[in-house]
Scaffold this motif. Sequence first.
Motif, PDB file in Angstrom:
ATOM      1  N   SER A 115       0.832  -1.206   0.000  1.00 11.56           N
ATOM      2  CA  SER A 115       0.000   0.000   0.000  1.00 11.56           C
ATOM      3  C   SER A 115       0.861   1.248   0.000  1.00 11.56           C
ATOM      4  O   SER A 115       0.582   2.210  -0.729  1.00 11.56           O
ATOM      5  CB  SER A 115      -0.912   0.014   1.222  1.00 11.56           C
ATOM      6  N   ARG A 116       1.900   1.251   0.811  1.00  4.76           N
ATOM      7  CA  ARG A 116       2.804   2.403   0.856  1.00  4.76           C
ATOM      8  C   ARG A 116       3.458   2.621  -0.501  1.00  4.76           C
ATOM      9  O   ARG A 116       3.526   3.757  -0.985  1.00  4.76           O
ATOM     10  CB  ARG A 116       3.868   2.197   1.928  1.00  4.76           C
ATOM     11  N   ASP A 117       3.881   1.564  -1.132  1.00  8.98           N
ATOM     12  CA  ASP A 117       4.492   1.696  -2.452  1.00  8.98           C
ATOM     13  C   ASP A 117       3.491   2.238  -3.475  1.00  8.98           C
ATOM     14  O   ASP A 117       3.832   3.093  -4.297  1.00  8.98           O
ATOM     15  CB  ASP A 117       5.039   0.342  -2.931  1.00  8.98           C
ATOM     16  N   TRP A 118       2.259   1.727  -3.414  1.00  9.60           N
ATOM     17  CA  TRP A 118       1.244   2.198  -4.348  1.00  9.60           C
ATOM     18  C   TRP A 118       0.947   3.684  -4.133  1.00  9.60           C
ATOM     19  O   TRP A 118       0.818   4.447  -5.087  1.00  9.60           O
ATOM     20  CB  TRP A 118      -0.043   1.371  -4.186  1.00  9.60           C
ATOM     21  N   ILE A 119       0.847   4.079  -2.876  1.00 10.62           N
ATOM     22  CA  ILE A 119       0.584   5.490  -2.560  1.00 10.62           C
ATOM     23  C   ILE A 119       1.732   6.374  -3.030  1.00 10.62           C
ATOM     24  O   ILE A 119       1.509   7.454  -3.597  1.00 10.62           O
ATOM     25  CB  ILE A 119       0.314   5.676  -1.051  1.00 10.62           C
ATOM     26  N   LEU A 120       2.960   5.938  -2.819  1.00 10.93           N
ATOM     27  CA  LEU A 120       4.107   6.731  -3.271  1.00 10.93           C
ATOM     28  C   LEU A 120       4.144   6.845  -4.792  1.00 10.93           C
ATOM     29  O   LEU A 120       4.554   7.879  -5.330  1.00 10.93           O
ATOM     30  CB  LEU A 120       5.408   6.121  -2.751  1.00 10.93           C
TER      31      LEU A 120
ATOM     32  N   ASN B  32       1.463   6.771  -6.768  1.00 13.41           N
ATOM     33  CA  ASN B  32       0.255   7.433  -7.265  1.00 13.41           C
ATOM     34  C   ASN B  32      -0.168   8.627  -6.414  1.00 13.41           C
ATOM     35  O   ASN B  32      -1.341   8.987  -6.383  1.00 13.41           O
ATOM     36  CB  ASN B  32      -0.900   6.422  -7.322  1.00 13.41           C
ATOM     37  N   TRP B  33       0.742   9.279  -5.746  1.00 11.81           N
ATOM     38  CA  TRP B  33       0.384  10.353  -4.831  1.00 11.81           C
ATOM     39  C   TRP B  33      -0.252  11.540  -5.548  1.00 11.81           C
ATOM     40  O   TRP B  33      -1.111  12.220  -4.982  1.00 11.81           O
ATOM     41  CB  TRP B  33       1.600  10.804  -4.019  1.00 11.81           C
ATOM     42  N   GLN B  34       0.116  11.807  -6.787  1.00 10.85           N
ATOM     43  CA  GLN B  34      -0.465  12.940  -7.515  1.00 10.85           C
ATOM     44  C   GLN B  34      -1.956  12.712  -7.800  1.00 10.85           C
ATOM     45  O   GLN B  34      -2.770  13.620  -7.636  1.00 10.85           O
ATOM     46  CB  GLN B  34       0.293  13.181  -8.817  1.00 10.85           C
ATOM     47  N   VAL B  35      -2.277  11.496  -8.208  1.00  7.52           N
ATOM     48  CA  VAL B  35      -3.677  11.177  -8.490  1.00  7.52           C
ATOM     49  C   VAL B  35      -4.501  11.281  -7.214  1.00  7.52           C
ATOM     50  O   VAL B  35      -5.609  11.827  -7.206  1.00  7.52           O
ATOM     51  CB  VAL B  35      -3.795   9.756  -9.100  1.00  7.52           C
ATOM     52  N   ILE B  36      -3.966  10.783  -6.117  1.00  7.21           N
ATOM     53  CA  ILE B  36      -4.664  10.838  -4.833  1.00  7.21           C
ATOM     54  C   ILE B  36      -4.848  12.288  -4.389  1.00  7.21           C
ATOM     55  O   ILE B  36      -5.923  12.666  -3.912  1.00  7.21           O
ATOM     56  CB  ILE B  36      -3.903  10.014  -3.768  1.00  7.21           C
ATOM     57  N   ALA B  37      -3.839  13.117  -4.562  1.00  8.73           N
ATOM     58  CA  ALA B  37      -3.932  14.523  -4.170  1.00  8.73           C
ATOM     59  C   ALA B  37      -4.976  15.260  -5.009  1.00  8.73           C
ATOM     60  O   ALA B  37      -5.773  16.047  -4.480  1.00  8.73           O
ATOM     61  CB  ALA B  37      -2.570  15.196  -4.302  1.00  8.73           C
ATOM     62  N   ILE B  38      -4.997  14.997  -6.304  1.00  6.85           N
ATOM     63  CA  ILE B  38      -5.977  15.645  -7.187  1.00  6.85           C
ATOM     64  C   ILE B  38      -7.386  15.203  -6.815  1.00  6.85           C
ATOM     65  O   ILE B  38      -8.309  16.030  -6.723  1.00  6.85           O
ATOM     66  CB  ILE B  38      -5.661  15.343  -8.665  1.00  6.85           C
ATOM     67  N   ALA B  39      -7.594  13.917  -6.572  1.00  5.30           N
ATOM     68  CA  ALA B  39      -8.916  13.414  -6.193  1.00  5.30           C
ATOM     69  C   ALA B  39      -9.369  14.033  -4.866  1.00  5.30           C
ATOM     70  O   ALA B  39     -10.533  14.413  -4.710  1.00  5.30           O
ATOM     71  CB  ALA B  39      -8.904  11.894  -6.097  1.00  5.30           C
ATOM     72  N   GLY B  40      -8.451  14.151  -3.909  1.00  7.62           N
ATOM     73  CA  GLY B  40      -8.781  14.785  -2.623  1.00  7.62           C
ATOM     74  C   GLY B  40      -9.157  16.247  -2.792  1.00  7.62           C
ATOM     75  O   GLY B  40     -10.107  16.730  -2.183  1.00  7.62           O
ATOM     76  N   ALA B  41      -8.413  16.952  -3.639  1.00  6.88           N
ATOM     77  CA  ALA B  41      -8.702  18.367  -3.878  1.00  6.88           C
ATOM     78  C   ALA B  41     -10.076  18.528  -4.541  1.00  6.88           C
ATOM     79  O   ALA B  41     -10.858  19.408  -4.170  1.00  6.88           O
ATOM     80  CB  ALA B  41      -7.614  18.994  -4.745  1.00  6.88           C
ATOM     81  N   ILE B  42     -10.366  17.665  -5.505  1.00  2.00           N
ATOM     82  CA  ILE B  42     -11.672  17.726  -6.178  1.00  2.00           C
ATOM     83  C   ILE B  42     -12.786  17.454  -5.178  1.00  2.00           C
ATOM     84  O   ILE B  42     -13.825  18.128  -5.184  1.00  2.00           O
ATOM     85  CB  ILE B  42     -11.717  16.744  -7.361  1.00  2.00           C
ATOM     86  N   LEU B  43     -12.604  16.486  -4.312  1.00  4.15           N
ATOM     87  CA  LEU B  43     -13.603  16.165  -3.303  1.00  4.15           C
ATOM     88  C   LEU B  43     -13.835  17.348  -2.359  1.00  4.15           C
ATOM     89  O   LEU B  43     -14.981  17.704  -2.061  1.00  4.15           O
ATOM     90  CB  LEU B  43     -13.176  14.927  -2.511  1.00  4.15           C
ATOM     91  N   ILE B  44     -12.764  17.980  -1.914  1.00  4.58           N
ATOM     92  CA  ILE B  44     -12.883  19.131  -1.013  1.00  4.58           C
ATOM     93  C   ILE B  44     -13.584  20.294  -1.723  1.00  4.58           C
ATOM     94  O   ILE B  44     -14.472  20.940  -1.147  1.00  4.58           O
ATOM     95  CB  ILE B  44     -11.493  19.552  -0.480  1.00  4.58           C
ATOM     96  N   ILE B  45     -13.235  20.549  -2.984  1.00  4.47           N
ATOM     97  CA  ILE B  45     -13.868  21.632  -3.748  1.00  4.47           C
ATOM     98  C   ILE B  45     -15.358  21.349  -3.924  1.00  4.47           C
ATOM     99  O   ILE B  45     -16.194  22.254  -3.791  1.00  4.47           O
ATOM    100  CB  ILE B  45     -13.159  21.826  -5.104  1.00  4.47           C
ATOM    101  N   ALA B  46     -15.701  20.088  -4.201  1.00  2.00           N
ATOM    102  CA  ALA B  46     -17.115  19.729  -4.373  1.00  2.00           C
ATOM    103  C   ALA B  46     -17.890  19.946  -3.076  1.00  2.00           C
ATOM    104  O   ALA B  46     -19.013  20.475  -3.090  1.00  2.00           O
ATOM    105  CB  ALA B  46     -17.243  18.286  -4.837  1.00  2.00           C
ATOM    106  N   ILE B  47     -17.325  19.566  -1.955  1.00  6.43           N
ATOM    107  CA  ILE B  47     -17.992  19.749  -0.665  1.00  6.43           C
ATOM    108  C   ILE B  47     -18.190  21.236  -0.365  1.00  6.43           C
ATOM    109  O   ILE B  47     -19.271  21.658   0.058  1.00  6.43           O
ATOM    110  CB  ILE B  47     -17.206  19.047   0.464  1.00  6.43           C
ATOM    111  N   VAL B  48     -17.159  22.036  -0.610  1.00  7.11           N
ATOM    112  CA  VAL B  48     -17.256  23.477  -0.374  1.00  7.11           C
ATOM    113  C   VAL B  48     -18.323  24.091  -1.286  1.00  7.11           C
ATOM    114  O   VAL B  48     -19.111  24.939  -0.854  1.00  7.11           O
ATOM    115  CB  VAL B  48     -15.884  24.158  -0.567  1.00  7.11           C
ATOM    116  N   ALA B  49     -18.381  23.654  -2.537  1.00 10.92           N
ATOM    117  CA  ALA B  49     -19.368  24.186  -3.481  1.00 10.92           C
ATOM    118  C   ALA B  49     -20.790  23.852  -3.029  1.00 10.92           C
ATOM    119  O   ALA B  49     -21.687  24.702  -3.092  1.00 10.92           O
ATOM    120  CB  ALA B  49     -19.118  23.637  -4.877  1.00 10.92           C
ATOM    121  N   VAL B  50     -21.015  22.648  -2.560  1.00 14.72           N
ATOM    122  CA  VAL B  50     -22.346  22.253  -2.097  1.00 14.72           C
ATOM    123  C   VAL B  50     -22.747  23.060  -0.863  1.00 14.72           C
ATOM    124  O   VAL B  50     -23.880  23.548  -0.762  1.00 14.72           O
ATOM    125  CB  VAL B  50     -22.394  20.731  -1.809  1.00 14.72           C
ATOM    126  N   VAL B  51     -21.839  23.235   0.065  1.00 17.22           N
ATOM    127  CA  VAL B  51     -22.136  24.018   1.269  1.00 17.22           C
ATOM    128  C   VAL B  51     -22.426  25.478   0.894  1.00 17.22           C
ATOM    129  O   VAL B  51     -23.385  26.073   1.395  1.00 17.22           O
ATOM    130  CB  VAL B  51     -20.966  23.924   2.279  1.00 17.22           C
TER     131      VAL B  51
END
Length: 180
Positions: free
Chosen positions: A24-29, A31-50
């Motif tokens: 898991s650690r190797d996979w995260i290292l 693919n960290w860019q994809v994970i960061a982008i997905a997290g940012a999109i999720l946070i932006i979506a939550i802020v937009a809904v609120v």
Amino acid sequence: MRTKVKLTKQQIKEDKFTNYMLLSRDWILNNWQVIAIAGAILIIAIVAVVYYSKMQGDKKTDASARLSRAISEFRRQNYQVAILELKNIADEQSGEIGASALINLAGCYYDIKNYDEAINSFKKYLDDYRSDPLMTSSALAGIALSLENKREYLAAGDKFVEAIHTVPDSPGTPDYYVGA
């Protein structure tokens, strides 16, 4: 009888959980860019809904205050101001606020003896909102009263009967019977 299985030291030291964590650690290292982008999109979506929910709540509060001022103007018999504001609210809002604005707008038109516009507003209420049976009955009675004032007695009587059938135990039913 059981046969003895010989395990090597490497096999004994292998732990499934540890292996999973290392993979898991190797996979995260990797693919960290994809994970960061997905997290940012999720946070932006939550802020937009609120933000959108808050804006809708503010709009509803503002419309409610405007409706109160317009009804106040209507009660003070300042019909032109009330009609303009109620028209705007009815066009902009839906739901309970829009329905109340339409009923009061029709009442303004009725009071200034503009019966055609009163009938149109009551009909628009009936077309768009018919959720509250008592208000529906009142709108039908408003159409009937407008028709009666226009000297269209048969059509007025039919609307009064329709109002009676909508809510038979309405507080206005005796008046509707008299009107019919």
